[in-house]
Design a protein around this motif. Structure first.
Motif, PDB file in Angstrom:
ATOM      1  N   MET A   1       4.213   5.389  -9.148  1.00 35.08           N
ATOM      2  CA  MET A   1       5.341   4.927 -10.278  1.00 35.08           C
ATOM      3  C   MET A   1       6.546   6.139 -10.155  1.00 35.08           C
ATOM      4  SD  MET A   1       2.832   6.697 -13.118  1.00 35.08           S
ATOM      5  CE  MET A   1       2.097   8.214 -12.821  1.00 35.08           C
ATOM      6  N   VAL A   2       7.680   5.335 -10.651  1.00 39.46           N
ATOM      7  CA  VAL A   2       8.825   6.335 -10.568  1.00 39.46           C
ATOM      8  C   VAL A   2       9.150   6.629 -12.143  1.00 39.46           C
ATOM      9  CG1 VAL A   2      11.352   6.406  -9.973  1.00 39.46           C
ATOM     10  CG2 VAL A   2       9.859   5.313  -8.513  1.00 39.46           C
ATOM     11  N   ARG A   3       8.985   7.913 -12.377  1.00 35.89           N
ATOM     12  CA  ARG A   3       9.294   8.318 -13.731  1.00 35.89           C
ATOM     13  C   ARG A   3      10.677   9.111 -13.516  1.00 35.89           C
ATOM     14  NH1 ARG A   3       3.537  10.702 -16.026  1.00 35.89           N
ATOM     15  NH2 ARG A   3       3.896  11.895 -14.167  1.00 35.89           N
ATOM     16  N   LEU A   4      11.113   9.518 -14.856  1.00 29.93           N
ATOM     17  CA  LEU A   4      12.563  10.230 -14.523  1.00 29.93           C
ATOM     18  C   LEU A   4      12.201  11.775 -14.176  1.00 29.93           C
ATOM     19  CD1 LEU A   4      14.948   8.899 -17.211  1.00 29.93           C
ATOM     20  CD2 LEU A   4      13.856   8.089 -15.129  1.00 29.93           C
ATOM     21  N   ILE A   5      11.095  12.211 -14.361  1.00 33.21           N
ATOM     22  CA  ILE A   5      10.579  13.511 -14.182  1.00 33.21           C
ATOM     23  C   ILE A   5      10.688  13.509 -12.457  1.00 33.21           C
ATOM     24  CG2 ILE A   5       8.053  13.088 -14.105  1.00 33.21           C
ATOM     25  CD1 ILE A   5       8.089  16.077 -15.413  1.00 33.21           C
ATOM     26  N   THR A   6      10.276  12.299 -11.948  1.00 38.22           N
ATOM     27  CA  THR A   6      10.231  12.494 -10.401  1.00 38.22           C
ATOM     28  C   THR A   6      11.578  12.239 -10.215  1.00 38.22           C
ATOM     29  OG1 THR A   6       7.933  11.275 -10.615  1.00 38.22           O
ATOM     30  CG2 THR A   6       9.003  11.134  -8.612  1.00 38.22           C
ATOM     31  N   HIS A   7      12.419  11.243 -10.500  1.00 39.15           N
ATOM     32  CA  HIS A   7      13.501  10.851  -9.968  1.00 39.15           C
ATOM     33  C   HIS A   7      14.558  12.213 -10.096  1.00 39.15           C
ATOM     34  CE1 HIS A   7      17.680   9.381 -10.947  1.00 39.15           C
ATOM     35  NE2 HIS A   7      17.289   8.727 -10.102  1.00 39.15           N
ATOM     36  N   ASN A   8      14.210  12.993 -11.290  1.00 35.84           N
ATOM     37  CA  ASN A   8      15.153  14.192 -11.226  1.00 35.84           C
ATOM     38  C   ASN A   8      15.185  15.145 -10.033  1.00 35.84           C
ATOM     39  OD1 ASN A   8      16.059  17.119 -12.971  1.00 35.84           O
ATOM     40  ND2 ASN A   8      16.962  15.117 -13.542  1.00 35.84           N
ATOM     41  N   MET A   9      14.134  14.827  -9.062  1.00 37.45           N
ATOM     42  CA  MET A   9      13.835  15.788  -8.091  1.00 37.45           C
ATOM     43  C   MET A   9      14.247  15.190  -6.889  1.00 37.45           C
ATOM     44  SD  MET A   9      11.718  18.472  -9.403  1.00 37.45           S
ATOM     45  CE  MET A   9      12.519  18.404 -10.919  1.00 37.45           C
ATOM     46  N   LEU A  10      14.643  13.813  -6.832  1.00 42.59           N
ATOM     47  CA  LEU A  10      14.788  13.088  -5.573  1.00 42.59           C
ATOM     48  C   LEU A  10      16.225  12.987  -5.105  1.00 42.59           C
ATOM     49  CD1 LEU A  10      12.694   9.795  -6.063  1.00 42.59           C
ATOM     50  CD2 LEU A  10      12.218  11.502  -4.898  1.00 42.59           C
ATOM     51  N   MET A  90       8.720   6.516 -19.507  1.00 44.73           N
ATOM     52  CA  MET A  90       9.518   5.446 -18.836  1.00 44.73           C
ATOM     53  C   MET A  90       9.124   5.417 -17.323  1.00 44.73           C
ATOM     54  SD  MET A  90      13.233   6.226 -21.118  1.00 44.73           S
ATOM     55  CE  MET A  90      14.132   5.429 -19.829  1.00 44.73           C
ATOM     56  N   HIS A  91       8.648   4.195 -17.133  1.00 40.98           N
ATOM     57  CA  HIS A  91       8.278   3.927 -15.753  1.00 40.98           C
ATOM     58  C   HIS A  91       9.384   2.770 -15.047  1.00 40.98           C
ATOM     59  CE1 HIS A  91       4.720   5.996 -17.435  1.00 40.98           C
ATOM     60  NE2 HIS A  91       4.232   5.750 -16.178  1.00 40.98           N
ATOM     61  N   VAL A  92       9.833   3.231 -13.877  1.00 41.13           N
ATOM     62  CA  VAL A  92      10.569   2.256 -13.277  1.00 41.13           C
ATOM     63  C   VAL A  92       9.608   1.567 -12.355  1.00 41.13           C
ATOM     64  CG1 VAL A  92      12.366   1.553 -11.658  1.00 41.13           C
ATOM     65  CG2 VAL A  92      12.624   3.303 -13.453  1.00 41.13           C
ATOM     66  N   GLU A  93       9.267   0.086 -12.685  1.00 36.43           N
ATOM     67  CA  GLU A  93       8.441  -0.526 -11.902  1.00 36.43           C
ATOM     68  C   GLU A  93       8.980  -1.069 -10.517  1.00 36.43           C
ATOM     69  OE1 GLU A  93       5.363   0.942 -13.655  1.00 36.43           O
ATOM     70  OE2 GLU A  93       4.959  -0.824 -12.098  1.00 36.43           O
ATOM     71  N   GLU A  94      10.121  -1.795 -10.967  1.00 27.81           N
ATOM     72  CA  GLU A  94      10.924  -2.211  -9.804  1.00 27.81           C
ATOM     73  C   GLU A  94      12.193  -1.917  -9.942  1.00 27.81           C
ATOM     74  OE1 GLU A  94       9.327  -4.707  -7.814  1.00 27.81           O
ATOM     75  OE2 GLU A  94       7.588  -4.749  -8.872  1.00 27.81           O
ATOM     76  N   GLY A  95      13.081  -2.228  -8.763  1.00 26.20           N
ATOM     77  CA  GLY A  95      14.575  -1.987  -8.879  1.00 26.20           C
ATOM     78  C   GLY A  95      14.851  -1.189  -7.403  1.00 26.20           C
ATOM     79  N   GLN A 109       9.081  -1.060  -5.453  1.00 26.81           N
ATOM     80  CA  GLN A 109       8.122  -2.222  -5.717  1.00 26.81           C
ATOM     81  C   GLN A 109       6.931  -1.972  -6.203  1.00 26.81           C
ATOM     82  OE1 GLN A 109       8.550  -3.916  -1.642  1.00 26.81           O
ATOM     83  NE2 GLN A 109       9.694  -5.684  -2.648  1.00 26.81           N
ATOM     84  N   ASN A 110       6.385  -2.538  -7.309  1.00 31.81           N
ATOM     85  CA  ASN A 110       5.228  -2.252  -7.929  1.00 31.81           C
ATOM     86  C   ASN A 110       5.084  -0.709  -8.279  1.00 31.81           C
ATOM     87  OD1 ASN A 110       4.369  -4.925  -7.604  1.00 31.81           O
ATOM     88  ND2 ASN A 110       3.938  -4.654  -5.471  1.00 31.81           N
ATOM     89  N   GLY A 111       6.176  -0.210  -8.624  1.00 30.46           N
ATOM     90  CA  GLY A 111       6.236   1.215  -8.963  1.00 30.46           C
ATOM     91  C   GLY A 111       6.302   2.306  -7.878  1.00 30.46           C
ATOM     92  N   ILE A 112       6.308   1.610  -6.805  1.00 31.56           N
ATOM     93  CA  ILE A 112       6.384   2.632  -5.590  1.00 31.56           C
ATOM     94  C   ILE A 112       7.703   2.685  -4.858  1.00 31.56           C
ATOM     95  CG2 ILE A 112       5.117   3.256  -3.344  1.00 31.56           C
ATOM     96  CD1 ILE A 112       2.680   1.509  -4.451  1.00 31.56           C
TER      97      ILE A 112
END
Ligand SMILES: [Zn+2]
Length: 124
Positions: A1-10, A90-95, A109-112
């Motif tokens: 799953m992509v949460r913003l806590i992860t996104h903030n490190m990417l 907040m989970h980004v599932e697709e995009g 895709q599918n949160g991955i």
């Protein structure tokens, strides 16, 4: 799953991509909210690691406008609860996540998130 806590490190890790490679820009997002238990101590310890401007921009791009421009020096319970919501619920599932520097698109895709690069984009 992509949460913003992860996104903030990417950041984009394509070869020679060192400018405007963070934060990755979300598009075509399917967002799911999943409640999680609030852990104020964890959040407070995490605050110094956050890139606040990137978090605020990203949250706004996903339609959440309640984070203030500047990180609060003192946090109210309500503010901490909202930060918890943005970072962890907040989970980004697709995009897609697009690098502003090189244009590489990292699909979700599918949160991955697929962080793989093509051969010519890999640093050596
Ligand atoms: Zn890039």
């Amino acid at each position: 799953m992509v949460r913003l806590i992860t996104h903030n490190m990417l950041a984009c890790h394509a070869r020679n991509c060192t400018k405007d490679n963070f934060p990755l820009v979300f598009s075509d997002v399917e967002l799911v909210v999943r409640e999680a238990e609030l852990n104020p101590d964890f959040l407070r310890r995490f605050l110094p690691k956050l890139d606040w401007a990137a978090l605020v921009d990203t949250a706004r791009s996903l339609g959440d406008t309640a984070l203030p421009d500047d990180m609060p020096a003192e946090w109210t319970d309500a503010q901490l609860q909202h930060l918890h919501h943005v970072l962890l619920e907040m989970h980004v599932e697709e995009g897609n996540m697009t690098c502003r520097g090189c244009g590489h698109v990292y699909p979700i895709q599918n949160g991955i998130p697929n962080m793989l690069l093509a051969e010519h984009e890999i640093a050596r």
